[in-house]
Design a protein around this motif. Structure first.
Motif, short mmCIF file in Angstrom:
data_model
loop_
_atom_site.label_atom_id
_atom_site.label_comp_id
_atom_site.label_asym_id
_atom_site.label_seq_id
_atom_site.Cartn_x
_atom_site.Cartn_y
_atom_site.Cartn_z
N MET A 232 0.82 -1.20 0.00
CA MET A 232 0.00 0.00 0.00
C MET A 232 0.85 1.25 0.00
SD MET A 232 -3.10 1.09 2.57
CE MET A 232 -2.06 1.45 3.98
N LYS A 233 2.03 1.21 0.60
CA LYS A 233 2.87 2.39 0.68
C LYS A 233 3.26 2.90 -0.71
CE LYS A 233 3.10 3.33 5.04
NZ LYS A 233 2.55 4.60 5.56
N ASN A 234 3.38 1.99 -1.69
CA ASN A 234 3.68 2.44 -3.04
C ASN A 234 2.60 3.41 -3.53
OD1 ASN A 234 5.99 0.90 -3.16
ND2 ASN A 234 4.99 -0.83 -4.14
N HIS A 235 1.35 3.07 -3.26
CA HIS A 235 0.25 3.94 -3.67
C HIS A 235 0.22 5.21 -2.81
CE1 HIS A 235 -1.46 1.10 -6.50
NE2 HIS A 235 -1.41 0.15 -5.58
N TYR A 236 0.53 5.08 -1.54
CA TYR A 236 0.52 6.22 -0.64
C TYR A 236 1.46 7.32 -1.15
CZ TYR A 236 0.97 8.81 3.79
OH TYR A 236 0.97 9.79 4.76
N TYR A 237 2.64 6.92 -1.58
CA TYR A 237 3.63 7.90 -2.01
C TYR A 237 3.38 8.43 -3.41
CZ TYR A 237 6.10 6.81 2.26
OH TYR A 237 6.44 6.66 3.58
N ARG A 238 2.33 7.96 -4.06
CA ARG A 238 1.89 8.60 -5.29
C ARG A 238 1.19 9.91 -4.97
NH1 ARG A 238 1.00 5.63 -9.87
NH2 ARG A 238 0.57 7.67 -10.79
N PHE A 239 0.66 10.04 -3.76
CA PHE A 239 -0.02 11.26 -3.33
C PHE A 239 0.84 12.10 -2.38
CE2 PHE A 239 -3.48 8.12 -3.98
CZ PHE A 239 -4.16 8.75 -5.01
N PHE A 240 1.55 11.44 -1.47
CA PHE A 240 2.28 12.12 -0.42
C PHE A 240 3.77 12.12 -0.73
CE2 PHE A 240 -1.67 10.89 1.51
CZ PHE A 240 -1.95 11.90 2.42
N ARG A 241 4.36 13.30 -0.67
CA ARG A 241 5.80 13.42 -0.90
C ARG A 241 6.58 13.01 0.33
NH1 ARG A 241 6.42 19.27 -3.94
NH2 ARG A 241 4.56 19.10 -5.29
N GLU A 242 7.89 13.14 0.26
CA GLU A 242 8.74 12.73 1.38
C GLU A 242 8.47 13.54 2.64
OE1 GLU A 242 12.81 12.80 0.19
OE2 GLU A 242 12.58 11.14 -1.23
N ASP A 243 7.89 14.75 2.47
CA ASP A 243 7.57 15.56 3.64
C ASP A 243 6.28 15.12 4.32
OD1 ASP A 243 5.65 16.44 1.85
OD2 ASP A 243 6.36 18.52 1.77
N GLY A 244 5.63 14.07 3.76
CA GLY A 244 4.41 13.55 4.36
C GLY A 244 3.18 14.38 4.07
N LYS A 245 3.24 15.26 3.07
CA LYS A 245 2.13 16.14 2.75
C LYS A 245 1.68 15.94 1.31
CE LYS A 245 3.89 19.53 6.05
NZ LYS A 245 4.47 20.87 6.22
N ALA A 246 0.42 16.32 1.06
CA ALA A 246 -0.16 16.08 -0.26
C ALA A 246 -1.02 17.25 -0.70
CB ALA A 246 -0.99 14.80 -0.26
N LEU A 247 -0.96 17.55 -1.99
CA LEU A 247 -1.80 18.57 -2.61
C LEU A 247 -2.52 17.90 -3.77
CD1 LEU A 247 -2.79 21.49 -2.93
CD2 LEU A 247 -0.74 21.94 -4.30
N ILE A 248 -3.81 17.67 -3.59
CA ILE A 248 -4.58 16.87 -4.55
C ILE A 248 -5.66 17.72 -5.19
CG2 ILE A 248 -6.06 14.84 -4.82
CD1 ILE A 248 -4.59 13.62 -2.41
N LEU A 249 -5.76 17.63 -6.52
CA LEU A 249 -6.81 18.33 -7.26
C LEU A 249 -8.11 17.54 -7.15
CD1 LEU A 249 -7.69 20.56 -9.33
CD2 LEU A 249 -7.16 18.88 -11.10
#
Length: 261
Positions: free
Chosen positions: A1-18
């Motif tokens: 699952m982490k592979n998919h997680y890091y498609r949204f969240f960068r190394e800083d643990g944050k995400a900006l999603i449209l």
């Protein structure tokens, strides 16, 4: 699952999603290719969108993380409130999302209404299915839908919304940021999964959009899932860059505004 997680969240643990799922009712005049290209150029990490957009605009989406909107609530010509007057359900399965190449799914999670128990069971079932397939599961959990009644945006109501998302097994809770900042911070702290703030209604005030984004990040939200105030902007890439500066660069509102100049 982490592979998919890091498609949204960068190394800083944050995400900006449209959030570009607003055409699910059919009531939208917009070019998906132009919108997605602008968001991607502005550095947005992922996209929440509908089955048809994912199928037809793969080139434009590129390497952005993909989240499938699971719910189809009816067309804009329907005669009932699709959020409050019917239970949440989905014509799609998590297996469909896997086949489509999505990294995760998003459900609505309307609580406090007549279908409260049904809707909570619905998102719990989807969360369980996502675990089987290793996909990210998110839900947009809101007390009584898009109500602006004070009791539906109270600290207690918003805490229940976020906490129940964590309890049923979500990876991401998407919900409305409410002021004051210190009170919402308590809600985020009490939710042990990632909380993303939704973008809200379209406003013609860039500073207000960016200030709200900054306030949400200051509460401990892990990012934003924002739609109309990006794809409805005259400078899609510029607004995406400005939000990116706040989410990933911890920029001030004044500095973020420079991205729009």
């Amino acid at each position: 699952m982490k592979n998919h997680y890091y498609r949204f969240f960068r190394e800083d643990g944050k995400a900006l999603i449209l959030a570009f799922d607003h055409a699910g009712s059919g009531d939208l005049w917009a070019d998906p290719a132009k919108i997605i290209k602008g968001a991607r150029e502005g550095g947005m990490d992922g996209i929440l969108t509908n089955y048809g957009v994912i199928s037809n605009f793969r080139k434009e989406i590129g390497k952005m993380g993909i989240m499938l909107r699971m719910d189809i609530l009816g067309s804009a010509l329907g005669k009932i409130n699709p959020f409050l007057e019917q239970p949440m359900t989905s014509p799609y399965t998590v297996e469909d999302a896997v086949r489509l190449g999505a990294d995760g799914v998003m459900t609505m999670g309307i609580i406090g209404c007549d279908y409260d128990a049904n809707n909570v069971r619905y998102i719990a079932k989807v969360a369980s299915e996502c675990e089987k397939y290793g996909l990210i599961c998110a839900s947009e959990i809101l007390p009584n839908g898009f109500s602006d009644a004070p009791e539906d945006r109270s600290v207690r109501a918003m805490n229940i919304a976020c906490r129940i998302g964590a309890e049923v097994g979500l990876d991401i809770v998407k919900t409305a940021f409410v002021e004051p900042v210190e009170e919402f911070k308590k809600i985020v702290d009490n939710c042990y999964v990632d909380v993303l703030a939704l973008g809200g209604a379209k406003v013609n005030d860039d500073r207000a959009v960016l200030q709200s984004a900054k306030d949400a990040m200051d509460t401990g939200c892990k990012g934003l899932m924002i739609g109309r105030n990006v794809w409805g902007h005259s400078n899609i890439a510029g607004m995406a860059r400005a939000l990116n500066a706040i989410v990933h660069g911890n920029a001030s509102v004044d500095d973020a505004l420079k991205e729009l100049q």
